[in-house]
Design an enzyme around this catalytic site. Structure first.
Site, short mmCIF file in Angstrom:
data_model
loop_
_atom_site.label_atom_id
_atom_site.label_comp_id
_atom_site.label_asym_id
_atom_site.label_seq_id
_atom_site.Cartn_x
_atom_site.Cartn_y
_atom_site.Cartn_z
N ASP A 332 59.95 17.55 76.39
CA ASP A 332 59.56 17.74 75.01
C ASP A 332 59.22 16.36 74.45
O ASP A 332 59.76 15.35 74.91
CB ASP A 332 60.71 18.40 74.24
CG ASP A 332 60.41 18.51 72.76
OD1 ASP A 332 59.36 19.09 72.42
OD2 ASP A 332 61.21 17.99 71.97
N ASP A 334 58.96 15.19 70.73
CA ASP A 334 59.64 14.68 69.55
C ASP A 334 61.16 14.85 69.66
O ASP A 334 61.66 15.93 70.00
CB ASP A 334 59.14 15.41 68.30
CG ASP A 334 57.64 15.26 68.12
OD1 ASP A 334 57.13 14.15 68.42
OD2 ASP A 334 56.97 16.24 67.73
#
Length: 499
Positions: A332, A334
């Protein structure tokens, strides 16, 4: 050279070659710190006495029963007590200052450095072009992780269990060990010591016998996926071409026996063209003497079917071989790789999370592919543009290095797409683009949606909680996936294959 002290043992597997005495004599008179011990592992099936010189320290001889160099090296390092284990082949020639240079190479290496490589030099004839056999030996000088002279930290060997004894020849067992050491979180650094590897006469059909290594290639493929060659720093091999050549010959003979002579001649012409081109490519750089041309012509006919036969045997023998290490790590974006800034549109505000650069460097060193899978609904909401998103992602690569795949969902939560996490679409698309089985992928993220997407796709998930991660997501991940306290630990768990 500074005369650094280093605690090391030397392990030399041998098949009883005369060159072993020369190696031991050179080590005994060489300048630099003496090893804690020298262990010679006699790997001759029949045993017999080895007549070895008197050295300091005295040589210890143990027997490994003819099970191959991987098993012999394991027997040696498991007996040794040094902090470092310096593996040497019994036919190499070390320099007069080899111990001192080894000490310089190992001095000051931190605990996460698992091995130090040497520079291998293969002396080629200066008065003529090298033969095919000599060029084959010369390739050892450019091999990435060759145990002709390789020093491993003993704790790194213990962490991965040493050499995989399913490799019966002096081929690929060194690359396999190095991959596993890197997967365990260690780095392998180049040293400056120099070792000579002489060319030994191997016989006219050595290149045909060498095709047995295709069975070992099959084991590497089973363990590390279709792109295993890239992981060990090699170009694509010749097996596809050999398969085409062998298939053309097989079809030509089959059609000839069936009486379809015209079609059989067409396939025979394909075989002749492929074989002639292969032979010409091998003859061109050599001495081009009548004997060498004859050997190259005959062996070029035999190599393609031999390569295919041994590869088939290897695929059958190792069909159940598996490895838990991943072929790809997906992240992922952020709050996992970069500090979360809601709907980030400004590339200057991209800031890697602590440890991200080092963690990714370790993954790349192990030859594992990297990808990012990220929900970016700000595009659908009109809060950021696709151009701004691209600029931010470009800045991420500037700071963290390249990623082999970017899979981004720009849809909103209510659009019902199949890619937005926790749906599995992004993970499946990433695996497809990387050319790996999704079951050999690991997704590292900071939310329950990341873990759910991984599990739904058939991948593994590791949660790295942040202040925004809900307690119930952490609780669920502890029971269904894995939880790490930070990115570095998550990467180590993933690379080690911890379920």
């Amino acid at each position: 050279m500074n005369g650094h002290l280093v605690d090391y043992s030397i392990v030399i597997p041998t098949t009883g070659r005369e060159s072993l005495r020369l190696l031991l004599d050179s080590l005994d008179t060489a300048a630099g710190p003496k090893p804690r011990e020298i262990i010679v592992v006699d790997d001759r099936p029949s045993g017999g006495e080895l007549h070895l010189p008197n050295t300091l320290p005295p040589v210890q001889v143990i027997r490994s029963g003819g099970r191959g160099p991987a098993a012999a090296r394991n027997a040696g390092w498991q007996r040794a007590a040094g902090t470092w284990i310096a593996f040497l082949d019994d036919d190499v020639v070390t320099t007069s200052d080899w111990p001192a240079r080894l000490a310089d190479d190992l001095h000051g290496l931190d605990e996460k450095t698992g091995a130090s490589t040497a520079r291998i030099e293969v002396p080629l004839p200066k008065h003529r072009r090298p033969t095919d056999d000599e060029r084959g030996t010369a390739r050892l000088a450019t091999a990435r992780w060759i145990t002709a002279d390789m020093a491993y930290r003993r704790s790194a060997l213990a962490a991965v269990g040493g050499f995989d004894e399913r490799f019966p020849r002096a081929f690929r067992e060194d690359a396999d060990l190095a991959i596993r050491v890197c997967l365990a979180g260690y780095s392998i650094v180049p040293g400056q010591r120099l070792t000579h590897h002489p060319i030994r006469a191997s016989g006219p059909m050595a290149s045909v016998r060498a095709q047995r290594g295709n069975a070992d290639n099959a084991l590497l493929r089973r363990k590390y996926g279709a792109r295993w060659r890239q992981r060990i720093g090699e170009d694509d091999g010749l097996l596809p071409r050999h398969a085409l050549t062998t298939a053309a010959a097989t079809v030509a003979m089959t059609l000839g026996f069936a009486g379809r002579n015209r079609t059989a001649l067409a396939f025979a012409a394909v075989w002749t063209t492929l074989t002639a081109e292969f032979a010409a490519r091998r003859i061109a750089p050599g001495p081009r003497t009548p004997g060498e041309i004859g050997r190259m012509t005959v062996s070029s006919v035999l190599i393609p079917p031999a390569a295919c036969w041994h590869r088939l045997l290897g695929e059958l023998r190792h069909r159940h071989a598996t490895h838990t290490s991943p072929l790809a790590l997906l992240f992922d974006r952020d709050d996992t790789l970069i500090v979360d800034v809601p709907y980030l549109a400004d590339p200057t505000k991209v800031q890697p999370v602590p440890g991200a650069v080092d963690a990714l460097r370790m993954v790349r060193a192990a030859g594992i592919q990297l990808g990012i899978v990220s929900n970016q609904s700000g595009v659908a909401r009109g809060l950021i543009s696709t151009e701004q998103l691209a600029a931010v992602n470009s800045r991420v690569e500037e700071l963290l290095g390249p990623f082999a795949t970017w899979q981004v969902c720009v849809h909103g939560e209510g659009e019902g797409c199949a890619c937005r996490k926790p749906e599995p679409g992004l993970i499946r698309r990433a695996a497809a683009e990387l050319g790996v089985d999704v079951g050999r992928c690991v997704l590292i993220g900071d939310t329950g949606a990341d873990v759910a997407a991984a599990m739904s796709a058939g991948a593994r998930g590791i949660l790295v909680p942040t202040a925004r991660t809900r307690p119930e997501e952490v609780h669920r991940a502890r029971h269904e996936a894995a939880v790490a306290q930070d990115l570095a630990e998550a990467v180590q768990l993933a690379m080690a294959g911890v379920p």
